[in-house]
Design a protein around this motif. Structure first.
Motif, mmCIF file in Angstrom:
data_model
loop_
_atom_site.group_PDB
_atom_site.id
_atom_site.type_symbol
_atom_site.label_atom_id
_atom_site.label_comp_id
_atom_site.label_asym_id
_atom_site.label_seq_id
_atom_site.Cartn_x
_atom_site.Cartn_y
_atom_site.Cartn_z
ATOM 1 N N CYS A 172 44.495 53.554 62.909
ATOM 2 C CA CYS A 172 45.219 54.523 62.071
ATOM 3 C C CYS A 172 45.255 55.911 62.706
ATOM 4 O O CYS A 172 44.247 56.389 63.233
ATOM 5 C CB CYS A 172 44.569 54.621 60.695
ATOM 6 N N GLN A 173 46.418 56.550 62.612
ATOM 7 C CA GLN A 173 46.577 57.936 63.026
ATOM 8 C C GLN A 173 46.813 58.793 61.790
ATOM 9 O O GLN A 173 47.577 58.422 60.896
ATOM 10 C CB GLN A 173 47.756 58.086 63.993
ATOM 11 N N VAL A 174 46.152 59.939 61.756
ATOM 12 C CA VAL A 174 46.243 60.832 60.599
ATOM 13 C C VAL A 174 47.558 61.596 60.669
ATOM 14 O O VAL A 174 47.842 62.292 61.651
ATOM 15 C CB VAL A 174 45.060 61.819 60.577
ATOM 16 N N SER A 175 48.391 61.452 59.619
ATOM 17 C CA SER A 175 49.670 62.161 59.588
ATOM 18 C C SER A 175 49.734 63.177 58.452
ATOM 19 O O SER A 175 50.677 63.971 58.381
ATOM 20 C CB SER A 175 50.824 61.166 59.451
ATOM 21 N N GLY A 176 48.765 63.153 57.554
ATOM 22 C CA GLY A 176 48.698 64.101 56.443
ATOM 23 C C GLY A 176 47.312 64.059 55.837
ATOM 24 O O GLY A 176 46.395 63.439 56.386
ATOM 25 N N ASP A 177 47.125 64.706 54.695
ATOM 26 C CA ASP A 177 45.816 64.718 54.043
ATOM 27 C C ASP A 177 45.412 63.297 53.644
ATOM 28 O O ASP A 177 46.242 62.520 53.152
ATOM 29 C CB ASP A 177 45.835 65.603 52.802
ATOM 30 N N VAL A 178 44.129 62.958 53.873
ATOM 31 C CA VAL A 178 43.647 61.606 53.606
ATOM 32 C C VAL A 178 42.290 61.670 52.916
ATOM 33 O O VAL A 178 41.382 62.404 53.357
ATOM 34 C CB VAL A 178 43.488 60.773 54.900
ATOM 35 N N GLN A 179 42.156 60.931 51.824
ATOM 36 C CA GLN A 179 40.861 60.718 51.168
ATOM 37 C C GLN A 179 40.303 59.394 51.687
ATOM 38 O O GLN A 179 40.973 58.357 51.590
ATOM 39 C CB GLN A 179 41.026 60.654 49.647
ATOM 40 N N VAL A 180 39.097 59.421 52.265
ATOM 41 C CA VAL A 180 38.512 58.240 52.897
ATOM 42 C C VAL A 180 37.234 57.850 52.179
ATOM 43 O O VAL A 180 36.374 58.694 51.903
ATOM 44 C CB VAL A 180 38.216 58.492 54.388
ATOM 45 N N LEU A 188 40.869 65.752 56.183
ATOM 46 C CA LEU A 188 40.178 64.530 55.792
ATOM 47 C C LEU A 188 39.163 64.876 54.710
ATOM 48 O O LEU A 188 38.460 65.884 54.800
ATOM 49 C CB LEU A 188 39.450 63.907 56.984
ATOM 50 N N HIS A 189 39.081 64.024 53.690
ATOM 51 C CA HIS A 189 38.131 64.200 52.595
ATOM 52 C C HIS A 189 37.255 62.957 52.520
ATOM 53 O O HIS A 189 37.748 61.836 52.369
ATOM 54 C CB HIS A 189 38.863 64.387 51.260
ATOM 55 N N VAL A 190 35.953 63.144 52.638
ATOM 56 C CA VAL A 190 34.980 62.056 52.494
ATOM 57 C C VAL A 190 33.905 62.548 51.538
ATOM 58 O O VAL A 190 33.106 63.430 51.899
ATOM 59 C CB VAL A 190 34.351 61.653 53.836
ATOM 60 N N GLY A 191 33.895 62.000 50.315
ATOM 61 C CA GLY A 191 32.964 62.514 49.320
ATOM 62 C C GLY A 191 33.253 63.979 49.045
ATOM 63 O O GLY A 191 34.400 64.370 48.790
ATOM 64 N N GLU A 192 32.234 64.824 49.141
ATOM 65 C CA GLU A 192 32.412 66.259 48.905
ATOM 66 C C GLU A 192 32.786 67.006 50.179
ATOM 67 O O GLU A 192 33.047 68.219 50.137
ATOM 68 C CB GLU A 192 31.128 66.842 48.305
ATOM 69 N N ARG A 193 32.801 66.331 51.294
ATOM 70 C CA ARG A 193 33.133 66.982 52.562
ATOM 71 C C ARG A 193 34.637 66.957 52.800
ATOM 72 O O ARG A 193 35.333 66.015 52.424
ATOM 73 C CB ARG A 193 32.449 66.264 53.729
ATOM 74 N N HIS A 194 35.143 67.989 53.464
ATOM 75 C CA HIS A 194 36.526 67.970 53.925
ATOM 76 C C HIS A 194 36.641 68.894 55.139
ATOM 77 O O HIS A 194 35.960 69.903 55.247
ATOM 78 C CB HIS A 194 37.498 68.391 52.810
ATOM 79 N N TRP A 195 37.510 68.507 56.071
ATOM 80 C CA TRP A 195 37.699 69.280 57.290
ATOM 81 C C TRP A 195 39.077 68.974 57.861
ATOM 82 O O TRP A 195 39.688 67.952 57.548
ATOM 83 C CB TRP A 195 36.606 68.985 58.315
ATOM 84 N N SER A 196 39.567 69.883 58.703
ATOM 85 C CA SER A 196 40.899 69.747 59.285
ATOM 86 C C SER A 196 40.832 69.008 60.613
ATOM 87 O O SER A 196 39.871 69.141 61.372
ATOM 88 C CB SER A 196 41.522 71.137 59.506
ATOM 89 N N VAL A 197 41.888 68.233 60.868
ATOM 90 C CA VAL A 197 42.015 67.512 62.141
ATOM 91 C C VAL A 197 43.452 67.648 62.624
ATOM 92 O O VAL A 197 44.368 67.823 61.816
ATOM 93 C CB VAL A 197 41.640 66.021 61.997
ATOM 94 N N PRO A 198 43.685 67.556 63.930
ATOM 95 C CA PRO A 198 45.066 67.630 64.435
ATOM 96 C C PRO A 198 45.902 66.435 63.960
ATOM 97 O O PRO A 198 45.397 65.316 63.838
ATOM 98 C CB PRO A 198 44.887 67.604 65.956
ATOM 99 N N THR A 199 47.157 66.686 63.690
ATOM 100 C CA THR A 199 48.072 65.599 63.343
ATOM 101 C C THR A 199 48.102 64.567 64.480
ATOM 102 O O THR A 199 48.157 64.933 65.654
ATOM 103 C CB THR A 199 49.490 66.141 63.116
ATOM 104 N N GLY A 200 48.043 63.309 64.105
ATOM 105 C CA GLY A 200 48.035 62.239 65.100
ATOM 106 C C GLY A 200 46.655 61.828 65.556
ATOM 107 O O GLY A 200 46.527 60.928 66.394
ATOM 108 N N SER A 201 45.612 62.455 65.011
ATOM 109 C CA SER A 201 44.241 62.093 65.392
ATOM 110 C C SER A 201 43.945 60.653 65.009
ATOM 111 O O SER A 201 44.382 60.166 63.953
ATOM 112 C CB SER A 201 43.231 63.002 64.689
ATOM 113 N N ASN A 202 43.209 59.954 65.877
ATOM 114 C CA ASN A 202 42.732 58.621 65.532
ATOM 115 C C ASN A 202 41.699 58.761 64.415
ATOM 116 O O ASN A 202 40.752 59.537 64.523
ATOM 117 C CB ASN A 202 42.116 57.961 66.765
ATOM 118 N N LEU A 203 41.879 57.989 63.341
ATOM 119 C CA LEU A 203 41.019 58.144 62.174
ATOM 120 C C LEU A 203 39.568 57.809 62.478
ATOM 121 O O LEU A 203 38.651 58.505 62.038
ATOM 122 C CB LEU A 203 41.547 57.267 61.033
ATOM 123 N N LEU A 204 39.336 56.742 63.238
ATOM 124 C CA LEU A 204 37.965 56.362 63.588
ATOM 125 C C LEU A 204 37.276 57.477 64.361
ATOM 126 O O LEU A 204 36.134 57.859 64.041
ATOM 127 C CB LEU A 204 37.976 55.073 64.405
#
Length: 310
Positions: free
Chosen positions: A73-81, A4-20
């Motif tokens: 939403c469930q995270v299935s790949g890299d996402v810019q938020v 997940l990328h938010v502004g200058e931050r980015h971090w890894s999350v498990p596939t299928g994670s709830n975005l909220l």
């Protein structure tokens, strides 16, 4: 794992994670309430790979612009938020009145910088600095010159703690107007209408009730308000005043101690009845179960549930 990328931050999350959940657990404050795609408080703009469980909850234009409901939403790949920025995306409003209707219910009235087109029963997200909370509108657009909210301040909370200290003249920011299950349809005019609320769930139904009366609803209207005790019936006098002027309106004030017996005696007069419910999960479930047992078709019940932040 996806990132997940938010502004200058980015971090890894498990596939299928709830975005909220992934955003809030990482300290990116995204407001939420219903977690069912109804209140639209958790709106974020996304670019990347997410599986949207409820795409029909947003308009085609919103989706084309990248907006998604994070709770759905469930995270299935890299996402810019890109999260909602109240300074950029919000509408400034000024506090015009704060009244304690009971020791725990605050009536907040604000005046928006420009007129908002809304319908009774909809939601707005209120921002105080970077603290946000979705609330239902208790005001009526055609009659009230302000936006009104009924805030349950029994428990400590980030927004309710701020709300307790608000003064006339202070400024808040209004997020985008959201939908919601509760509304009044002119096609209902001749049908029995039941409005069942617990606590400050009465707020949006107060707006719906006045909209129904404004449109000269001809069928019987039954309002039931459930409160912990008699002191919790914070709109008892205004409701009584409306009932005195409108013979088709009856008002019942229930307390928690009376709930089981009162529900057992609940009977439908007509299978054409429409029921609008609002309040805590337990009360909405109790009302719903009894109405279904009484023969109310499921498609004639509309409900908004107020979930505590946790």
């Amino acid at each position: 794992m996806p990132e997940l990328h938010v502004g200058e931050r980015h971090w890894s999350v498990p596939t299928g994670s709830n975005l909220l959940d992934a955003l809030n657990q990482a300290g990116v404050a995204v407001p939420y309430s219903c977690r069912a795609g109804s209140c639209h408080a958790c709106l974020v703009r996304c670019e990347g790979e997410v599986d949207d469980c409820q795409p029909e909850a947003l308009s085609p234009a919103q989706r084309q612009d990248g907006w998604r409901l994070a709770c759905q939403c469930q995270v299935s790949g890299d996402v810019q938020v890109e999260t909602f920025d109240p300074l950029r995306d919000g509408v400034t409003a000024q506090v015009v009145a704060t009244d304690w209707l009971t020791p725990s219910v605050l009536r907040l009235r604000v005046q928006a910088q420009h007129n908002l087109r809304y319908r009774a029963g909809q939601h707005l997200v209120l921002w105080a600095g970077q603290v946000a909370r979705p609330y239902s509108l208790a005001s009526l657009p055609q009659e009230d010159g302000f936006l009104e909210f009924h805030l349950d301040c029994r428990q400590p909370g980030q927004f309710s703690d701020i709300a307790r200290r608000l003064r006339v003249g202070e400024r808040l920011v209004l997020g985008e107007l959201r939908g919601g299950a509760l509304h009044y349809d002119p096609d209902w005019q001749s049908r029995p209408l039941w409005l069942l609320a617990s606590g400050t769930g009465l707020g949006p139904l107060w707006g719906v009730l006045r909209e129904a009366l404004r449109q000269d609803h001809q069928g019987p209207i039954r309002v039931i308000h459930l409160a912990h005790d008699a002191a919790g019936h914070y709109l008892a006098e205004p409701l009584a005043a409306l009932a005195a002027r409108h013979p088709q309106l009856t008002v019942e004030l229930w307390t928690a101690a009376e709930l089981t017996q009162a529900l057992a005696q609940l009977r439908l007069v007509s299978r054409q009845t429409l029921a609008l419910l609002c309040g805590s999960p337990a009360s909405v479930e109790a009302f719903s179960k009894r109405l279904f047992l009484a023969g109310l078709p499921r498609n004639q019940l509309l409900a908004d549930v107020f979930l505590p932040r946790g």
